[in-house]
Design a protein around this motif. Structure first.
Motif, PDB file in Angstrom:
ATOM      1  N   VAL A 296     -16.770  24.025  27.806  1.00  0.00           N
ATOM      2  CA  VAL A 296     -15.642  24.766  28.379  1.00  0.00           C
ATOM      3  C   VAL A 296     -15.559  26.101  27.635  1.00  0.00           C
ATOM      4  CG1 VAL A 296     -13.141  24.826  28.683  1.00  0.00           C
ATOM      5  CG2 VAL A 296     -14.382  22.668  28.915  1.00  0.00           C
TER       6      VAL A 296
ATOM      7  N   LYS B  57     -12.388  31.506  28.186  1.00  0.00           N
ATOM      8  CA  LYS B  57     -11.672  32.016  29.363  1.00  0.00           C
ATOM      9  C   LYS B  57     -11.191  30.874  30.246  1.00  0.00           C
ATOM     10  CE  LYS B  57     -13.713  36.576  29.868  1.00  0.00           C
ATOM     11  NZ  LYS B  57     -14.487  37.457  30.745  1.00  0.00           N
ATOM     12  N   GLN B  58     -12.070  29.877  30.415  1.00  0.00           N
ATOM     13  CA  GLN B  58     -11.706  28.717  31.231  1.00  0.00           C
ATOM     14  C   GLN B  58     -10.555  27.947  30.568  1.00  0.00           C
ATOM     15  OE1 GLN B  58     -14.958  26.133  32.079  1.00  0.00           O
ATOM     16  NE2 GLN B  58     -13.721  24.675  33.239  1.00  0.00           N
TER      17      GLN B  58
ATOM     18  N   GLY C 263      -7.432  29.475  31.144  1.00  0.00           N
ATOM     19  CA  GLY C 263      -7.060  29.544  32.557  1.00  0.00           C
ATOM     20  C   GLY C 263      -7.271  30.926  33.143  1.00  0.00           C
ATOM     21  N   ARG C 264      -8.261  31.672  32.630  1.00  0.00           N
ATOM     22  CA  ARG C 264      -8.503  33.026  33.096  1.00  0.00           C
ATOM     23  C   ARG C 264      -9.859  33.182  33.761  1.00  0.00           C
ATOM     24  NH1 ARG C 264      -6.281  35.899  27.642  1.00  0.00           N
ATOM     25  NH2 ARG C 264      -4.134  35.214  27.893  1.00  0.00           N
ATOM     26  N   THR C 265     -10.283  32.145  34.473  1.00  0.00           N
ATOM     27  CA  THR C 265     -11.595  32.251  35.152  1.00  0.00           C
ATOM     28  C   THR C 265     -11.416  32.507  36.599  1.00  0.00           C
ATOM     29  OG1 THR C 265     -11.659  29.849  35.439  1.00  0.00           O
ATOM     30  CG2 THR C 265     -12.823  30.783  33.523  1.00  0.00           C
TER      31      THR C 265
END
Length: 87
Positions: free
Chosen positions: A78, A81-82, A85-87
């Motif tokens: 993971v 960014k993921q 929560g910024r993907t």
């Protein structure tokens, strides 16, 4: 590089008895102020930088980032960014 840090050059005259502690203190304050101004100028140009206008907001963002970093350490597949929560 360590000898070029803020404070070292300013304190040398005191160590060689060429200046008073009061004068050195004034010089140190000015040197730190100039460094802070340069840093702010540089940081303003950083497009991804997020400024927190209040301490609670800054604390919330730090906790969010640290929590996401822990998630990435637990599961390296993971990305940060993921996890944020910024993907």
């Amino acid at each position: 590089p360590g000898l070029q840090t803020v404070g070292y050059r300013e304190v040398l005259p005191l160590l060689h008895n060429r200046s008073s502690a009061e004068k050195i203190a004034e010089t140190l304050v000015r040197a730190h102020w100039r460094t802070a101004c340069r840093q702010r100028t540089w940081l303003r140009k950083e497009p991804k930088l997020v400024w927190a206008s209040d301490p609670a907001g800054a604390e919330r963002r730090i906790e969010e980032f640290l929590g996401a970093a822990q998630d990435v350490l637990k599961n390296p597949s993971v990305g940060l960014k993921q996890a944020l929560g910024r993907t």
